[in-house]
Design an enzyme around this catalytic site. Structure first.
Site, PDB file in Angstrom:
ATOM      1  CB  CYS A   9       9.034 -12.300  -1.274  1.00 17.03           C
ATOM      2  SG  CYS A   9       9.552 -13.933  -0.744  1.00 17.03           S
ATOM      3  CD  GLU A  36      13.672 -13.639   5.052  1.00 11.52           C
ATOM      4  OE1 GLU A  36      13.788 -13.079   3.941  1.00 11.52           O
ATOM      5  OE2 GLU A  36      14.590 -14.277   5.581  1.00 11.52           O
TER       6      GLU A  36
END
Length: 498
Positions: free
Chosen positions: A287, A253
């Site tokens: 993110c 990720e």
């Protein structure tokens, strides 16, 4: 609330705040809040060995029973939600609402994992051979290594840990060196959940404190069949390659360079609210932070003006204080990266509104900034790089195809959104020729994913999936079995041999 008071509320030994040489500072004011001991190579080796032993025992425990352990852990998270949220605020700098919201994510994924523990389904498949059956089953994988970042110092681990545990695996968690106290607190509560729980082995979940070399050691160790790593694209390139070199599995990720497209038909009230939260929430250090916005040219002047007005009214300051919406950047390096991005944008002809350090007189060792808007210029080139700070690039576009192409032009592919009231535009955005991101939203911003859906992205974001849907399969190994209950031995594809 000080680290000592938080540790006291959680029942943690105060001595662990002063038992090492690694200095932990709060981004709120730059003050030292703890000195913790990092694990030596020998300590890491001992933890790896315990994790292997724990897995050998834990995989034999029925999955619904494993889910009961997670239910107990979730109950402790509910009990200590405010305290854990305060620790996230102290160590990572999130505002109180976001800190407690992160703990709520952990509670939610515990609930999901408890239900999942009774739904680890395989399948039966029609065999081409008479009196044969074909089955697909899923089995525990082994010790799972979790490498997490500072910006979600608890929730990302929980997304991985809860699923990994109900799937029958043991855990080794290397948190960010910037937020070790959050990891120590979670591990303490997990140990409480394990206390007196029949079948839970010592070493089922362990925290490993260390720097880059510790992450490398985990990535290289064949005893850890899966590494789930959250962080920058640069970090992921190294971790992914090292794990692949030994034929391990990885869930990556990584960076997100997320965009929102606003069409002329959009509800601008919704769009402004979503853009502002997405761009400045967690001081731009998610993110899923909104980093680019593409606005149809006829409404661009209105939207850009409304964004400037909203930015001018943002309360910036101590994240513990009521009313604060934008807390500090994590450290001086983050501030330097933001300053560099703004300077490059100016050199490329972009109009920069905002930016710069604030509250330096009150917090000389912390880094509070004005969120920045960059309008036009050649800044699209600069926006290919993810700046982990509240920097939003704003562009006008003419056609939806143009906007989608610009959105997709960056290396990252995590989250995306479109604001429109035209169903054709929405469906075009969601089609195979639309957004190339792992997350694509309509009239919802890029940030704030629910745990029920699989979370992750494409391209340089890594391709991994965590949390909901069928992400649990990443923590298990697939096995296909053919059973012959006849007294003959027919071969597949009609082959005759002999």
């Amino acid at each position: 609330m000080s680290a000592a008071r938080i540790f006291e509320a959680l029942g943690l030994d105060h001595g662990r705040l002063t038992d090492g040489d690694w200095v932990v500072s709060s981004p709120i004011d730059g003050a030292e809040i703890a000195r913790v001991a990092l694990d030596s190579p020998e300590a890491l080796e001992a933890k790896l060995a315990r994790s292997v032993e724990a897995f050998a025992q834990w995989r034999t425990v029925p999955a619904p029973r494993r889910g009961e352990l997670i239910r107990r852990f979730g109950a402790l998270l509910r009990k200590h939600k405010a305290t854990l949220g305060a620790l996230i605020t102290l160590e990572a700098g999130k505002i109180t609402a976001e800190g407690e919201g992160e703990v709520q994510e952990m509670i939610d994924i515990c609930d999901f994992a408890v239900g999942l523990s009774r739904q680890l389904y395989g399948r039966t498949i029609a065999s081409e051979r008479p009196e044969h059956s074909l089955r697909e089953t899923w089995h525990p994988l082994g010790p799972v290594g979790v490498i997490s970042a500072f910006n979600f110092p608890m929730a990302v681990w929980a997304w991985n840990a809860t699923l990994a545990v109900v799937c029958g695996n043991s855990l080794l968690w290397k948190p960010s060196e910037k937020t070790p106290l959050c990891a120590m607190a979670c591990q303490h509560l997990f140990a409480q959940a394990m206390a007196g729980f029949d079948g839970a082995p010592d070493g089922l979940s362990q925290v490993v404190l260390g720097g880059r070399e510790t992450g490398v050691a985990l990535a290289d160790d064949v005893r850890v069949p899966l590494i789930s790593a959250t962080g920058s694209c640069a970090m992921g390139r190294q971790v992914g390659a090292r794990v692949a070199q030994r034929f391990g599995k990885s869930i990556l990720e990584l960076g997100g360079n997320n965009a929102i497209i606003v069409t002329a038909s959009a509800d601008l009230d919704l769009a402004v609210r979503a853009i502002v939260f997405g761009a400045v929430g967690t001081a731009g250090q998610r993110c899923t932070t909104t980093r680019r916005v593409f606005v149809q040219r006829e409404v661009a002047p209105v939207l850009f003006e409304r964004l400037q007005q909203a930015y001018a009214a943002l309360p910036i300051g101590d994240p513990r204080e009521a009313g604060t919406l934008v807390g500090p950047l994590i450290d001086a390096r983050a501030f330097a990266q933001m300053e560099h991005a703004l300077q490059v944008a100016r050199e490329q002809g972009g109009k920069v509104v905002g930016g710069g350090r604030v509250l330096a007189d009150r917090y000389p060792d912390a880094y509070y900034v004005l969120p920045a808007l960059i309008e036009g210029g050649g800044a699209l080139d600069n926006s290919f790089e993810e700046t982990f700070a509240p920097v939003l690039y704003c562009f006008a576009y003419d056609t939806l195809d143009e906007a989608i192409a610009c959105q997709n032009a960056v290396p990252q592919g995590l989250s995306s959104a479109i604001f429109t009231t035209d169903v054709r535009e929405a469906e075009r955005f969601l089609a195979a020729t639309g957004s190339d991101c792992g997350i694509a939203n309509v009239n919802v911003g890029t940030s704030g994913a629910e745990i029920g859906g699989a979370f992750g992205g494409e391209k340089a974001t890594g391709g991994g999936r965590e949390s909901g849907s069928d992400a649990w399969r990443g923590y298990m190994r697939r096995q296909t079995a053919t059973i012959n209950y006849s007294d003959d031995l027919p071969l597949a594809q009609g082959i005759r041999f002999g």
